[in-house]
Motif scaffolding. Structure first.
Motif, PDB file in Angstrom:
ATOM      1  N   SER A  92      46.049 -25.822   4.068  1.00  0.00           N
ATOM      2  CA  SER A  92      44.972 -26.801   4.236  1.00  0.00           C
ATOM      3  C   SER A  92      44.725 -27.561   2.939  1.00  0.00           C
ATOM      4  CB  SER A  92      43.688 -26.103   4.695  1.00  0.00           C
ATOM      5  OG  SER A  92      43.872 -25.513   5.975  1.00  0.00           O
ATOM      6  N   LEU A  93      44.835 -26.862   1.807  1.00  0.00           N
ATOM      7  CA  LEU A  93      44.659 -27.517   0.511  1.00  0.00           C
ATOM      8  C   LEU A  93      45.751 -28.563   0.279  1.00  0.00           C
ATOM      9  CD1 LEU A  93      43.021 -27.576  -2.149  1.00  0.00           C
ATOM     10  CD2 LEU A  93      44.638 -25.893  -3.053  1.00  0.00           C
ATOM     11  N   ILE A  94      46.985 -28.226   0.649  1.00  0.00           N
ATOM     12  CA  ILE A  94      48.074 -29.199   0.500  1.00  0.00           C
ATOM     13  C   ILE A  94      47.823 -30.415   1.381  1.00  0.00           C
ATOM     14  CG2 ILE A  94      50.540 -29.592   0.911  1.00  0.00           C
ATOM     15  CD1 ILE A  94      51.059 -26.737   0.080  1.00  0.00           C
ATOM     16  N   LYS A  95      47.379 -30.199   2.616  1.00  0.00           N
ATOM     17  CA  LYS A  95      47.072 -31.322   3.514  1.00  0.00           C
ATOM     18  C   LYS A  95      45.987 -32.216   2.920  1.00  0.00           C
ATOM     19  CE  LYS A  95      48.313 -29.213   7.962  1.00  0.00           C
ATOM     20  NZ  LYS A  95      49.301 -30.222   8.369  1.00  0.00           N
ATOM     21  N   LEU A  96      44.990 -31.601   2.293  1.00  0.00           N
ATOM     22  CA  LEU A  96      43.915 -32.373   1.684  1.00  0.00           C
ATOM     23  C   LEU A  96      44.457 -33.338   0.644  1.00  0.00           C
ATOM     24  CD1 LEU A  96      40.898 -32.930   1.042  1.00  0.00           C
ATOM     25  CD2 LEU A  96      40.990 -30.983  -0.523  1.00  0.00           C
ATOM     26  N   TYR A  97      45.333 -32.846  -0.231  1.00  0.00           N
ATOM     27  CA  TYR A  97      45.857 -33.697  -1.295  1.00  0.00           C
ATOM     28  C   TYR A  97      46.922 -34.667  -0.787  1.00  0.00           C
ATOM     29  CZ  TYR A  97      43.165 -31.448  -4.943  1.00  0.00           C
ATOM     30  OH  TYR A  97      42.128 -31.015  -5.733  1.00  0.00           O
ATOM     31  N   GLU A  98      47.684 -34.266   0.225  1.00  0.00           N
ATOM     32  CA  GLU A  98      48.600 -35.224   0.849  1.00  0.00           C
ATOM     33  C   GLU A  98      47.805 -36.344   1.505  1.00  0.00           C
ATOM     34  OE1 GLU A  98      52.534 -32.571   2.134  1.00  0.00           O
ATOM     35  OE2 GLU A  98      50.876 -32.831   3.551  1.00  0.00           O
ATOM     36  N   GLY A  99      46.690 -35.988   2.118  1.00  0.00           N
ATOM     37  CA  GLY A  99      45.857 -36.988   2.778  1.00  0.00           C
ATOM     38  C   GLY A  99      45.328 -38.029   1.818  1.00  0.00           C
ATOM     39  N   VAL A 141      45.926 -39.520   7.207  1.00  0.00           N
ATOM     40  CA  VAL A 141      44.992 -38.955   6.235  1.00  0.00           C
ATOM     41  C   VAL A 141      44.382 -37.657   6.757  1.00  0.00           C
ATOM     42  CG1 VAL A 141      44.496 -41.242   5.306  1.00  0.00           C
ATOM     43  CG2 VAL A 141      43.022 -40.302   7.091  1.00  0.00           C
ATOM     44  N   TYR A 142      43.626 -37.014   5.889  1.00  0.00           N
ATOM     45  CA  TYR A 142      43.029 -35.709   6.200  1.00  0.00           C
ATOM     46  C   TYR A 142      41.524 -35.808   6.015  1.00  0.00           C
ATOM     47  CZ  TYR A 142      42.259 -30.618   5.926  1.00  0.00           C
ATOM     48  OH  TYR A 142      41.825 -29.332   6.128  1.00  0.00           O
ATOM     49  N   GLU A 143      40.775 -35.310   6.992  1.00  0.00           N
ATOM     50  CA  GLU A 143      39.319 -35.302   6.908  1.00  0.00           C
ATOM     51  C   GLU A 143      38.845 -33.856   6.948  1.00  0.00           C
ATOM     52  OE1 GLU A 143      35.873 -35.447   6.279  1.00  0.00           O
ATOM     53  OE2 GLU A 143      36.542 -37.540   6.412  1.00  0.00           O
ATOM     54  N   GLU A 144      38.522 -33.321   5.777  1.00  0.00           N
ATOM     55  CA  GLU A 144      38.130 -31.916   5.718  1.00  0.00           C
ATOM     56  C   GLU A 144      36.764 -31.661   6.333  1.00  0.00           C
ATOM     57  OE1 GLU A 144      37.520 -30.319   1.836  1.00  0.00           O
ATOM     58  OE2 GLU A 144      36.908 -32.255   0.986  1.00  0.00           O
ATOM     59  N   GLY A 145      35.971 -32.722   6.521  1.00  0.00           N
ATOM     60  CA  GLY A 145      34.654 -32.552   7.125  1.00  0.00           C
ATOM     61  C   GLY A 145      34.687 -32.480   8.640  1.00  0.00           C
ATOM     62  N   ALA A 146      35.815 -32.850   9.242  1.00  0.00           N
ATOM     63  CA  ALA A 146      35.969 -32.765  10.701  1.00  0.00           C
ATOM     64  C   ALA A 146      36.560 -31.395  11.017  1.00  0.00           C
ATOM     65  CB  ALA A 146      36.878 -33.874  11.213  1.00  0.00           C
ATOM     66  N   VAL A 147      35.709 -30.483  11.437  1.00  0.00           N
ATOM     67  CA  VAL A 147      36.098 -29.076  11.527  1.00  0.00           C
ATOM     68  C   VAL A 147      36.178 -28.605  12.972  1.00  0.00           C
ATOM     69  CG1 VAL A 147      35.474 -26.718  10.848  1.00  0.00           C
ATOM     70  CG2 VAL A 147      35.041 -28.621   9.285  1.00  0.00           C
ATOM     71  N   MET A 198      37.387 -25.077  19.575  1.00  0.00           N
ATOM     72  CA  MET A 198      36.020 -25.575  19.660  1.00  0.00           C
ATOM     73  C   MET A 198      35.729 -26.443  18.438  1.00  0.00           C
ATOM     74  SD  MET A 198      35.144 -24.492  22.531  1.00  0.00           S
ATOM     75  CE  MET A 198      36.474 -23.742  23.505  1.00  0.00           C
ATOM     76  N   ILE A 199      35.240 -27.647  18.694  1.00  0.00           N
ATOM     77  CA  ILE A 199      35.084 -28.674  17.670  1.00  0.00           C
ATOM     78  C   ILE A 199      33.611 -28.842  17.317  1.00  0.00           C
ATOM     79  CG2 ILE A 199      35.530 -31.096  17.138  1.00  0.00           C
ATOM     80  CD1 ILE A 199      37.757 -31.034  19.270  1.00  0.00           C
ATOM     81  N   GLU A 200      33.325 -28.988  16.040  1.00  0.00           N
ATOM     82  CA  GLU A 200      31.946 -29.177  15.612  1.00  0.00           C
ATOM     83  C   GLU A 200      31.431 -30.551  16.035  1.00  0.00           C
ATOM     84  OE1 GLU A 200      31.358 -28.196  11.498  1.00  0.00           O
ATOM     85  OE2 GLU A 200      31.953 -26.089  11.814  1.00  0.00           O
ATOM     86  N   PRO A 201      30.115 -30.672  16.309  1.00  0.00           N
ATOM     87  CA  PRO A 201      29.555 -31.885  16.925  1.00  0.00           C
ATOM     88  C   PRO A 201      29.836 -33.189  16.179  1.00  0.00           C
ATOM     89  CG  PRO A 201      27.960 -30.102  16.992  1.00  0.00           C
ATOM     90  CD  PRO A 201      29.097 -29.613  16.149  1.00  0.00           C
ATOM     91  N   ASP A 202      29.878 -33.158  14.845  1.00  0.00           N
ATOM     92  CA  ASP A 202      30.051 -34.395  14.086  1.00  0.00           C
ATOM     93  C   ASP A 202      31.509 -34.698  13.750  1.00  0.00           C
ATOM     94  OD1 ASP A 202      30.463 -32.342  12.313  1.00  0.00           O
ATOM     95  OD2 ASP A 202      29.204 -33.168  10.722  1.00  0.00           O
ATOM     96  N   ALA A 203      32.427 -33.883  14.237  1.00  0.00           N
ATOM     97  CA  ALA A 203      33.829 -34.019  13.832  1.00  0.00           C
ATOM     98  C   ALA A 203      34.442 -35.345  14.282  1.00  0.00           C
ATOM     99  CB  ALA A 203      34.648 -32.848  14.374  1.00  0.00           C
ATOM    100  N   LYS A 253      40.304 -30.494  10.104  1.00  0.00           N
ATOM    101  CA  LYS A 253      40.458 -29.178   9.478  1.00  0.00           C
ATOM    102  C   LYS A 253      40.279 -28.091  10.524  1.00  0.00           C
ATOM    103  CE  LYS A 253      38.719 -26.323   5.670  1.00  0.00           C
ATOM    104  NZ  LYS A 253      37.800 -26.280   4.500  1.00  0.00           N
ATOM    105  N   LEU A 254      41.292 -27.271  10.690  1.00  0.00           N
ATOM    106  CA  LEU A 254      41.242 -26.179  11.658  1.00  0.00           C
ATOM    107  C   LEU A 254      40.957 -24.876  10.929  1.00  0.00           C
ATOM    108  CD1 LEU A 254      41.647 -25.465  14.661  1.00  0.00           C
ATOM    109  CD2 LEU A 254      44.035 -24.983  14.125  1.00  0.00           C
ATOM    110  N   ARG A 255      39.873 -24.236  11.323  1.00  0.00           N
ATOM    111  CA  ARG A 255      39.517 -22.944  10.748  1.00  0.00           C
ATOM    112  C   ARG A 255      39.882 -21.844  11.733  1.00  0.00           C
ATOM    113  NH1 ARG A 255      33.567 -24.274   8.068  1.00  0.00           N
ATOM    114  NH2 ARG A 255      34.371 -25.275   6.174  1.00  0.00           N
ATOM    115  N   LEU A 256      40.755 -20.956  11.302  1.00  0.00           N
ATOM    116  CA  LEU A 256      41.182 -19.844  12.141  1.00  0.00           C
ATOM    117  C   LEU A 256      40.287 -18.638  11.905  1.00  0.00           C
ATOM    118  CD1 LEU A 256      45.043 -20.113  11.613  1.00  0.00           C
ATOM    119  CD2 LEU A 256      43.674 -21.132  13.427  1.00  0.00           C
ATOM    120  N   PHE A 257      39.998 -17.918  12.976  1.00  0.00           N
ATOM    121  CA  PHE A 257      39.207 -16.701  12.804  1.00  0.00           C
ATOM    122  C   PHE A 257      39.758 -15.608  13.697  1.00  0.00           C
ATOM    123  CE2 PHE A 257      37.300 -18.722  16.466  1.00  0.00           C
ATOM    124  CZ  PHE A 257      36.918 -17.676  17.293  1.00  0.00           C
ATOM    125  N   ASN A 258      39.527 -14.390  13.284  1.00  0.00           N
ATOM    126  CA  ASN A 258      39.941 -13.227  14.050  1.00  0.00           C
ATOM    127  C   ASN A 258      38.698 -12.378  14.290  1.00  0.00           C
ATOM    128  OD1 ASN A 258      40.898 -10.508  14.689  1.00  0.00           O
ATOM    129  ND2 ASN A 258      42.926 -11.296  14.169  1.00  0.00           N
TER     130      ASN A 258
END
Length: 394
Positions: free
Chosen positions: A193-200, A246-252, A148-153, A172-177
């Motif tokens: 995710s942190l590594i992807k951010l800096y690679e991006g 690139v990586y967009e951490e705001g697209a969740v 499920m993707i957030e509206p502004d992603a 950015k994919l947020r996993l939950f249980n």
């Protein structure tokens, strides 16, 4: 000779898990200093992305679905609520021979932006080979049915394509249980995710997560039908062509994990088999002439895939070095780590930091065991490309 093997293995493990991320942090710091100096001198500096005055590009959300009747209506409802111009957006559901009513659920949707592309079961890669070229959008957003993707992603992903050098953007994919707040994968996933951010920030994210990423449709090339990890190979091929990923951490996006640890182990082994398979699909990234993307690929991926062998070499070599107090200590440290992983497996520690550390150790060991199983499947060519949906708690 045992000492040489021990230190080679130890340093390579340290590089892939610690030194490589540290090098990303240092490079980012240096880049920031250079940018600040240019700004002080009044020279042209890279600016933050801003909203474009030109029309928003057309976007197609492509979802490969196999027996997703339990969540496909929610996926459609989620997708049609995106904060993106309706006239420039479509949803294309590629059904891979679903037999549980998935197709009927999609056909009942009256929104003209939704299209269904059904075909006999052949695997996710075949679905993407069919649907991405058939998409009407200039930008193709790829996602899973249970994500499920957030509206502004989508807006946040698409704005990066104003730069013509950008070929793909990873969200950015947020996993939950739903039943277990601090599950084992959470700490490792945050680290990745942190590594992807800096690679991006270097324009070289090594692979995407299938839950949410976007590509230029014209950069997609047909994949071999036997491809196992399409969300890894597609961005790597774009990176190999010289475009930025690139990586967009705001697209969740949000995705539920499974409670079935047997199936989860199988999923990891499947991904591992696909990772080894991918080596022949992106040969250019194995060469130093590829520059930083090659460095990232070797550091972040290849060494990780060989981590089980490196761990074995370090342990065996250590056994031949027990005349030294230092090496007795390193052997003890390895033994304690594996003992901690076992405690994490049996749940002997009930609460607190010790329980969390044991759980992470257990996750790390099982992840590397899955790599071994995946490598064996790769050697035997026994891993199917077609996937089965993973059972989840809800």
């Amino acid at each position: 000779m045992a000492e040489v093997f021990f230190w080679c293995a130890a340093l390579l493990l340290a590089h892939t898990y610690f030194l490589y991320p540290l090098s990303l942090f240092v490079l980012d710091g240096v880049a920031q200093v250079v940018q600040n100096i240019r700004a002080m001198r009044g020279s042209d500096a890279a600016e933050d992305l801003v909203a474009s005055r030109s029309p928003a590009p057309s976007v197609s959300l492509v979802v490969a679905a196999y027996n997703e009747a339990s969540c496909i209506e929610q996926k459609l409802e989620n997708s049609l609520a995106f904060d993106y111009p309706a006239e420039r957006f479509e949803v294309l559901i590629g059904s891979d021979g679903s037999t549980d009513g998935t197709d009927e659920h999609v056909l009942r949707c009256q929104d003209e932006r939704v299209r269904l592309s059904p075909a006999p079961r052949a695997g996710k890669t075949t679905v993407l080979n069919r649907c991405i070229p058939a998409a009407r959008g200039d930008i193709v957003v790829l996602s899973d049915a249970n994500t499920m993707i957030e509206p502004d992603a989508v807006q946040k992903l698409v704005r990066h394509f104003e730069d013509p050098e950008v070929g793909a953007v990873c969200g950015k994919l947020r996993l939950f249980n739903p039943t277990k707040k601090d599950y084992e994968e959470s700490a490792y996933w945050s680290y990745e995710s942190l590594i992807k951010l800096y690679e991006g920030r270097r324009g070289a994210v090594v692979g995407a997560n299938g839950g949410l990423y976007a590509i230029r449709r014209t950069l997609f090339t047909q994949l071999p039908p036997s491809t196992i990890v399409d969300d890894f190979v597609i961005p790597l091929r774009i990176l190999e062509k010289g475009y930025k990923v690139v990586y967009e951490e705001g697209a969740v996006a949000h995705e539920e994990t499974t409670e079935d640890y047997g199936k989860e182990f199988g999923r990891r082994a499947r991904i591992a088999a696909g990772n080894f398979q991918s080596l022949r699909m992106v040969p250019g990234l194995l060469l130093p002439t590829a520059g930083f993307p090659a460095f990232a690929f070797w550091s972040h991926k290849l060494l990780r895939w060989f981590a089980p062998a490196l761990m074995g070499v370090a342990l065996v070599a250590n056994l031949f070095l027990l005349d030294s107090v230092f090496y007795r200590f390193t052997l003890l440290a390895q033994g304690l780590f594996y003992a901690l992983a076992y405690l994490g497996k049996v749940g002997a520690l009930k609460r607190g930091t010790a329980k969390r550390v044991a759980s992470v150790a257990y996750y790390f060991v099982t992840m590397n065991l899955a790599i071994v199983v995946g490598f064996w499947r790769f050697l035997r060519n026994s891993q199917r490309a077609a996937w089965d949906r993973t059972a989840r708690a809800s």
